[in-house]
Design a protein around this motif. Structure first.
Motif, PDB file in Angstrom:
ATOM      1  N   LYS A   1      54.075  40.590  44.122  1.00  0.00           N
ATOM      2  CA  LYS A   1      52.730  40.113  43.788  1.00  0.00           C
ATOM      3  C   LYS A   1      52.677  38.589  43.627  1.00  0.00           C
ATOM      4  O   LYS A   1      51.594  38.026  43.453  1.00  0.00           O
ATOM      5  CB  LYS A   1      52.240  40.784  42.504  1.00  0.00           C
TER       6      LYS A   1
ATOM      7  N   LEU B   1      43.453  46.073  44.580  1.00  0.00           N
ATOM      8  CA  LEU B   1      44.751  45.471  44.265  1.00  0.00           C
ATOM      9  C   LEU B   1      45.683  45.461  45.478  1.00  0.00           C
ATOM     10  O   LEU B   1      46.290  44.432  45.782  1.00  0.00           O
ATOM     11  CB  LEU B   1      45.409  46.188  43.083  1.00  0.00           C
ATOM     12  N   LYS B   2      45.806  46.563  46.174  1.00  0.00           N
ATOM     13  CA  LYS B   2      46.714  46.620  47.331  1.00  0.00           C
ATOM     14  C   LYS B   2      46.311  45.600  48.398  1.00  0.00           C
ATOM     15  O   LYS B   2      47.170  44.964  49.003  1.00  0.00           O
ATOM     16  CB  LYS B   2      46.744  48.026  47.921  1.00  0.00           C
TER      17      LYS B   2
ATOM     18  N   TYR C   1      44.657  37.715  40.670  1.00  0.00           N
ATOM     19  CA  TYR C   1      44.632  38.994  39.950  1.00  0.00           C
ATOM     20  C   TYR C   1      43.757  38.892  38.709  1.00  0.00           C
ATOM     21  O   TYR C   1      44.114  39.376  37.639  1.00  0.00           O
ATOM     22  CB  TYR C   1      46.057  39.417  39.568  1.00  0.00           C
TER      23      TYR C   1
ATOM     24  N   ILE D   1      47.349  42.125  47.206  1.00  0.00           N
ATOM     25  CA  ILE D   1      48.797  41.960  47.362  1.00  0.00           C
ATOM     26  C   ILE D   1      49.123  41.674  48.829  1.00  0.00           C
ATOM     27  O   ILE D   1      49.944  40.803  49.136  1.00  0.00           O
ATOM     28  CB  ILE D   1      49.559  43.196  46.849  1.00  0.00           C
TER      29      ILE D   1
ATOM     30  N   PHE E   1      53.999  42.152  36.715  1.00  0.00           N
ATOM     31  CA  PHE E   1      53.868  41.038  37.657  1.00  0.00           C
ATOM     32  C   PHE E   1      55.240  40.856  38.294  1.00  0.00           C
ATOM     33  O   PHE E   1      56.122  40.201  37.758  1.00  0.00           O
ATOM     34  CB  PHE E   1      53.423  39.770  36.935  1.00  0.00           C
TER      35      PHE E   1
END
Length: 167
Positions: A71, A148-149, A139, A152, A67
């Motif tokens: 993020k 995930l990308k 998350y 972010i 983390f």
């Protein structure tokens, strides 16, 4: 005997006043933390203690990601406000400090009888407050790794808006 009582009373009063001072210090810190992106970034110990843990596409294998600053979703005063909101649908959203010690505080938010949306751990280190750990719904464990990308990117967009309002 009276001298012992007076000393005990005096010690209790000093301890109480010291506890209030720490709480006032934390309130001052929190006001600055939630109103300045630059300050907030300086008061987070990256990478946080707990990594982001997501499931692979097979639904069984876990993968951990540190983390890190990229993020981190900047937190405003509204997000860290203690309240209890009864929804029209019947759900109750609660946000509060669940641990409130002189040098360690934990803020949690989420619907009662459900998983947390947010958990932030604050610790006093060398007289200064820092975030040392966090869980955020951004998350959550049900987030596919393939997204995930994109998450972010969304967090960074939200952070830009925060930085424009609270540099």
């Amino acid at each position: 005997m009276n001298a012992k009582r007076i000393l005990l009373c005096l010690c209790t009063t000093v301890f109480t006043l010291t506890s209030w001072a720490v709480d006032d210090d934390f309130k001052t810190f929190l006001e600055k933390f939630t109103s300045s992106a630059a300050f907030q970034y300086t008061r987070i110990k990256f990478p946080l203690k707990s990594p982001i843990v997501l499931l692979e596409d097979d639904g069984e294998t876990e993968k951990s990601y540190p983390f890190t600053k990229e993020k981190w979703p900047l937190l405003d005063a509204e997000t860290l406000k203690e309240e209890r909101i009864v929804q029209d649908e019947g759900g109750v959203y609660v946000s509060k400090f669940t641990v409130n010690e002189p040098t360690h505080k934990e803020f949690e938010a989420g619907y009662e009888e459900s998983e947390l949306d947010l958990r932030v751990v604050f610790e006093q280190i060398n007289g200064q407050w820092f975030v040392t750990d966090c869980y955020t719904g951004w998350y959550g464990g049900d987030l596919p790794i393939s997204e995930l990308k994109e998450i972010i990117r969304q967090v960074q967009e939200e952070n830009k808006a925060f930085e424009e309002t609270y540099p």
